[in-house]
Write a protein that holds these residues in place. Sequence first.
Motif, mmCIF file in Angstrom:
data_model
loop_
_atom_site.group_PDB
_atom_site.id
_atom_site.type_symbol
_atom_site.label_atom_id
_atom_site.label_comp_id
_atom_site.label_asym_id
_atom_site.label_seq_id
_atom_site.Cartn_x
_atom_site.Cartn_y
_atom_site.Cartn_z
ATOM 1 N N TRP A 1 10.631 71.271 47.404
ATOM 2 C CA TRP A 1 10.932 71.288 45.971
ATOM 3 C C TRP A 1 10.127 70.220 45.224
ATOM 4 N N PRO B 1 22.684 75.841 40.052
ATOM 5 C CA PRO B 1 21.341 76.038 39.497
ATOM 6 C C PRO B 1 21.389 76.148 37.982
ATOM 7 N N ALA B 2 20.236 75.938 37.357
ATOM 8 C CA ALA B 2 20.152 76.003 35.897
ATOM 9 C C ALA B 2 20.486 77.414 35.418
ATOM 10 N N GLU B 3 21.081 77.503 34.229
ATOM 11 C CA GLU B 3 21.497 78.799 33.703
ATOM 12 C C GLU B 3 20.328 79.566 33.087
ATOM 13 N N LEU C 1 18.925 76.937 47.056
ATOM 14 C CA LEU C 1 20.312 77.267 46.730
ATOM 15 C C LEU C 1 21.177 77.287 47.985
ATOM 16 N N PRO D 1 13.929 78.687 34.721
ATOM 17 C CA PRO D 1 14.394 77.325 34.474
ATOM 18 C C PRO D 1 13.266 76.430 33.966
ATOM 19 N N CYS E 1 22.844 72.994 44.640
ATOM 20 C CA CYS E 1 21.478 72.496 44.841
ATOM 21 C C CYS E 1 21.495 70.967 44.818
ATOM 22 N N TYR F 1 19.438 67.903 43.403
ATOM 23 C CA TYR F 1 18.423 67.547 42.422
ATOM 24 C C TYR F 1 18.069 66.067 42.546
ATOM 25 N N VAL G 1 16.753 81.268 32.400
ATOM 26 C CA VAL G 1 15.789 81.976 33.243
ATOM 27 C C VAL G 1 14.530 82.240 32.414
ATOM 28 N N PRO H 1 10.964 74.255 38.594
ATOM 29 C CA PRO H 1 11.314 75.040 39.778
ATOM 30 C C PRO H 1 12.671 74.616 40.319
ATOM 31 N N GLU H 2 13.439 75.571 40.850
ATOM 32 C CA GLU H 2 14.783 75.278 41.345
ATOM 33 C C GLU H 2 14.758 74.782 42.794
ATOM 34 N N PRO H 3 15.615 73.835 43.132
ATOM 35 C CA PRO H 3 15.773 73.452 44.537
ATOM 36 C C PRO H 3 16.380 74.600 45.339
#
Length: 255
Positions: free
Chosen positions: A101, A63-65, A76, A69, A49, A51, A67, A72-74
């Motif tokens: 994002w 991505p962040a581990e 993938l 995160p 991703c 960032y 759940v 919001p995630e960018p």
Amino acid sequence: MEGGQHYNPRTVEEVFRDFKSRRAGMIKALTSDVAEFFQQCDPEKENLCLYGFPNERWEVNLPAEEVPPELPEPALGINFARDGMQEKDWLSLVAVHSDAWLLAVAFYFGARFGFDKADRKRLFNMINDLPSIFEVVTGAAKKQSKEKSAVSNHSSSKPKPNPKQRITEYQEKLPKGPQLKDDDEDEDGLEEEEDEHGDALCGACGENYGQDEFWICCDICEKWFHGKCVKITPARAEHIKQYKCPSCSNKRARP
């Protein structure tokens, strides 16, 4: 994750500053730092991703581990498409996902801290005044800036009336000259018509109205003048909003 320290802007202005800083970092990755960004997006690696951080830094990472995160995630897997399309198209695609994002992050903060309708609208308008990352990366932002500048310069001058409309307005205000009659009308009627308009005199030279001459009326004293006598041409009259004859102009100029 570098630059990923917890940061919680709470006002519209703080969220907007956060948006601008993250945006600046991602623009760097896709423009001035593009060689390094391209190298880090190795298709042989796992889902990666892009960032952007509040300190105007960028990072390509997994991505962040946790759940869910913290933010919001960018998008993938931006690295998987790197070698499957032309570089400019790939960068444009990443830019589009980056814009999405950034909006998600900004409105995540807005929702988290209870922005009302007015705050959300103000935040969006502030964001919308900036070019999107996609527009910056593709060069559309520069083009729009030039077009906007040209429109601004054009609109800064007073709107000009339609030339034909302006002439028509002056023609409608002119004293009516003798009208052409049908052959079957008697000459006495024509002579009466000429006498009726024969008293229209130029306020400058005192001569009678001429059917084929350009005349202009002073909007102050309402006297009529030959255009040639007051040095006004039909073309110049098109751009005059309110005409003042030389006499009225001199009166207004006195203290």
